[in-house]
Design an enzyme around this catalytic site. Structure first.
Site, PDB file in Angstrom:
ATOM      1  N   CYS A 254       2.954   6.007   8.790  1.00 15.82           N
ATOM      2  CA  CYS A 254       2.028   6.281   7.686  1.00 15.82           C
ATOM      3  C   CYS A 254       1.149   7.484   8.046  1.00 15.82           C
ATOM      4  O   CYS A 254       0.663   7.580   9.179  1.00 15.82           O
ATOM      5  CB  CYS A 254       1.159   5.051   7.440  1.00 15.82           C
ATOM      6  SG  CYS A 254      -0.102   5.373   6.210  1.00 15.82           S
TER       7      CYS A 254
ATOM      8  N   SER B 115       1.453  -5.510   3.032  1.00 14.91           N
ATOM      9  CA  SER B 115       2.912  -5.559   3.223  1.00 14.91           C
ATOM     10  C   SER B 115       3.561  -6.596   2.299  1.00 14.91           C
ATOM     11  O   SER B 115       4.724  -6.955   2.490  1.00 14.91           O
ATOM     12  CB  SER B 115       3.227  -5.879   4.692  1.00 14.91           C
ATOM     13  OG  SER B 115       2.445  -6.967   5.126  1.00 14.91           O
TER      14      SER B 115
ATOM     15  N   HIS C 164       5.462  -6.052   8.263  1.00 14.83           N
ATOM     16  CA  HIS C 164       5.200  -7.441   8.632  1.00 14.83           C
ATOM     17  C   HIS C 164       5.346  -8.356   7.416  1.00 14.83           C
ATOM     18  O   HIS C 164       4.372  -8.939   6.936  1.00 14.83           O
ATOM     19  CB  HIS C 164       3.808  -7.567   9.260  1.00 14.83           C
ATOM     20  CG  HIS C 164       3.781  -7.063  10.666  1.00 14.83           C
ATOM     21  ND1 HIS C 164       2.648  -6.615  11.293  1.00 14.83           N
ATOM     22  CD2 HIS C 164       4.776  -6.944  11.572  1.00 14.83           C
ATOM     23  CE1 HIS C 164       2.944  -6.242  12.520  1.00 14.83           C
ATOM     24  NE2 HIS C 164       4.236  -6.420  12.707  1.00 14.83           N
TER      25      HIS C 164
ATOM     26  N   SER D  18       1.377 -10.769   9.492  1.00 14.19           N
ATOM     27  CA  SER D  18       0.689  -9.559   9.022  1.00 14.19           C
ATOM     28  C   SER D  18      -0.801  -9.641   9.345  1.00 14.19           C
ATOM     29  O   SER D  18      -1.516 -10.523   8.848  1.00 14.19           O
ATOM     30  CB  SER D  18       0.902  -9.405   7.509  1.00 14.19           C
ATOM     31  OG  SER D  18      -0.142  -8.658   6.940  1.00 14.19           O
TER      32      SER D  18
ATOM     33  N   GLU E 221       0.463  -0.583  16.110  1.00 14.91           N
ATOM     34  CA  GLU E 221      -0.228   0.670  15.767  1.00 14.91           C
ATOM     35  C   GLU E 221      -1.193   1.071  16.883  1.00 14.91           C
ATOM     36  O   GLU E 221      -1.247   2.247  17.290  1.00 14.91           O
ATOM     37  CB  GLU E 221      -0.999   0.493  14.452  1.00 14.91           C
ATOM     38  CG  GLU E 221      -1.794   1.726  14.089  1.00 14.91           C
ATOM     39  CD  GLU E 221      -2.866   1.471  13.056  1.00 14.91           C
ATOM     40  OE1 GLU E 221      -2.613   0.751  12.074  1.00 14.91           O
ATOM     41  OE2 GLU E 221      -3.976   2.002  13.237  1.00 14.91           O
TER      42      GLU E 221
ATOM     43  N   HIS F  53      -1.464  -4.954  18.770  1.00 13.14           N
ATOM     44  CA  HIS F  53      -0.872  -4.480  17.512  1.00 13.14           C
ATOM     45  C   HIS F  53      -0.083  -3.194  17.792  1.00 13.14           C
ATOM     46  O   HIS F  53      -0.566  -2.304  18.502  1.00 13.14           O
ATOM     47  CB  HIS F  53      -1.979  -4.222  16.482  1.00 13.14           C
ATOM     48  CG  HIS F  53      -1.449  -4.056  15.098  1.00 13.14           C
ATOM     49  ND1 HIS F  53      -0.864  -2.880  14.676  1.00 13.14           N
ATOM     50  CD2 HIS F  53      -1.386  -4.905  14.055  1.00 13.14           C
ATOM     51  CE1 HIS F  53      -0.482  -3.030  13.412  1.00 13.14           C
ATOM     52  NE2 HIS F  53      -0.776  -4.245  13.010  1.00 13.14           N
TER      53      HIS F  53
ATOM     54  N   CYS G   7       0.859  -1.191   0.000  1.00 16.06           N
ATOM     55  CA  CYS G   7       0.000   0.000   0.000  1.00 16.06           C
ATOM     56  C   CYS G   7       0.898   1.245   0.000  1.00 16.06           C
ATOM     57  O   CYS G   7       2.127   1.130   0.124  1.00 16.06           O
ATOM     58  CB  CYS G   7      -0.873   0.000   1.250  1.00 16.06           C
ATOM     59  SG  CYS G   7       0.135   0.087   2.742  1.00 16.06           S
TER      60      CYS G   7
HETATM   61  S1  SF4 Z   1       0.441   1.617   6.138  1.00 15.00           S
HETATM   62 FE1  SF4 Z   1      -1.509   1.016   6.995  1.00 15.00          FE
HETATM   63  S2  SF4 Z   1      -2.636   2.891   7.210  1.00 15.00           S
HETATM   64 FE2  SF4 Z   1      -0.944   3.318   5.830  1.00 15.00          FE
HETATM   65  S3  SF4 Z   1      -1.741   3.054   3.754  1.00 15.00           S
HETATM   66 FE3  SF4 Z   1      -0.862   1.111   4.438  1.00 15.00          FE
HETATM   67  S4  SF4 Z   1      -2.546  -0.039   5.338  1.00 15.00           S
HETATM   68 FE4  SF4 Z   1      -3.153   2.086   5.220  1.00 15.00          FE
END
Ligand code: SF4
Length: 288
Positions: free
Chosen positions: A96, A262, A42, A218, A126, A124, A13
């Site tokens: 992020c 990931s 991850h 992940s 985050e 987690h 992503c």
């Molecule tokens: S790192 Fe997490 S919050 Fe950021 S774009 Fe990727 S999935 Fe979305």
């Protein structure tokens, strides 16, 4: 011959691509040693590759005397940032921007006197970081069966773990609304994961077999596999093409492939290639 369908844009992503780009840049343009606290993402294969290129994984800041610390896309507890600054480490913040937004909203709600509730997985990284931005006073709701005693709070503020499933968030909100007179909700879910879940569910409903590619560590990859199984489609979760088994593909006509955020593109391509080669074993070749 069986048909293979790969979910469009599956894999890395925006936030993960950005963190990896920042890590490579740091290694290339830094005289100091480069570290991440825990794996950058991850995915064991990517982390191994990064290590070969000079990005060292440590479990504790105490292991670093000097150098450069990359904050991974999940973000970290503010205490860790302070501690890294005190140690005079150079900080490259690859949190992020979506996670950053969730952290900032948690702090804002806390400052405005709301009891912060984070819907997500308590363990987690985050979520731990978001809880930290609410001065460690936030409560974590990981499923609607949790019995958090919320009646004692006059007002509650809700944040979602960025990779949460949308339906789970909705269920949590329904439950939370019953517990309070005042509620403020920040939908901090990230589009990347909800879109991927949507596209994966759509494809899973149309194929005989789903292969979900990504690290076993992940959370979002594991969630995709769970989603496909929930739809009733036979599903396997593999980290790389090496995890595939020939027997899975016998008599299968339509194969769907998806990947967590990931998962790098070369691992997805490797899986597709291997399935094609395994598949030949069961597909009678046309004699023309
Ligand atoms: S790192 Fe997490 S919050 Fe950021 S774009 Fe990727 S999935 Fe979305």
């Amino acid at each position: 011959m069986a048909k293979i369908f790969v979910v469009k844009n599956s894999g890395f992503c925006f936030g993960v691509k950005r963190a990896i780009r920042m890590a490579f840049y740091a290694v290339k343009n830094n005289q100091r040693k480069v570290f991440t606290l825990g794996p950058l993402i991850h995915n064991p294969q990517v982390v191994e590759d990064l290590e070969k290129k000079g990005v060292n994984v440590v479990e504790d800041l105490k292991e670093i005397d000097r150098g450069c610390l990359i904050i991974r896309s999940h973000g970290v507890h503010p205490r860790i940032l302070e501690s890294a600054k005190k140690r005079r480490l150079k900080i490259i913040d690859a949190t992020c921007p979506f996670v950053k937004k969730a952290q900032n909203n948690a702090r804002l709600l806390f400052d405005q006197g709301y009891q912060v509730i984070v819907v997500g997985e308590a363990n987690h990284p985050e979520v731990k970081s978001i809880v930290g931005y609410a001065k460690d006073k936030a409560l974590v709701l990981n499923n609607t069966k949790n019995h958090l005693n919320l009646k004692r709070f006059k007002k509650i503020g809700v944040i979602a773990q960025t990779t949460l499933n949308f339906d789970l968030f909705k269920q949590a909100i329904d439950k939370l609304v019953e517990s309070t007179k005042e509620i403020k909700i920040y939908n901090t879910m990230c589009n990347a994961t909800s879109l991927m879940q949507e596209k994966t569910a759509k494809l899973a409903g149309k194929v005989d077999l789903m292969i979900v590619v990504g690290g076993h560590n992940s959370a979002n990859t594991t969630r995709l596999a769970k989603l496909c199984r929930g739809i009733g489609t036979k599903t396997y979760h593999v980290e790389t093409s090496r995890g595939l088994k020939r027997s899975w593909f016998k008599d299968v006509k339509r194969i769907g492939i998806t990947a967590g955020t990931s998962t790098p593109p070369w691992i997805i391509q490797g899986v597709v290639k291997k399935i094609k080669s395994l598949e030949k074993i069961y597909t009678p070749q046309s004699s023309g």
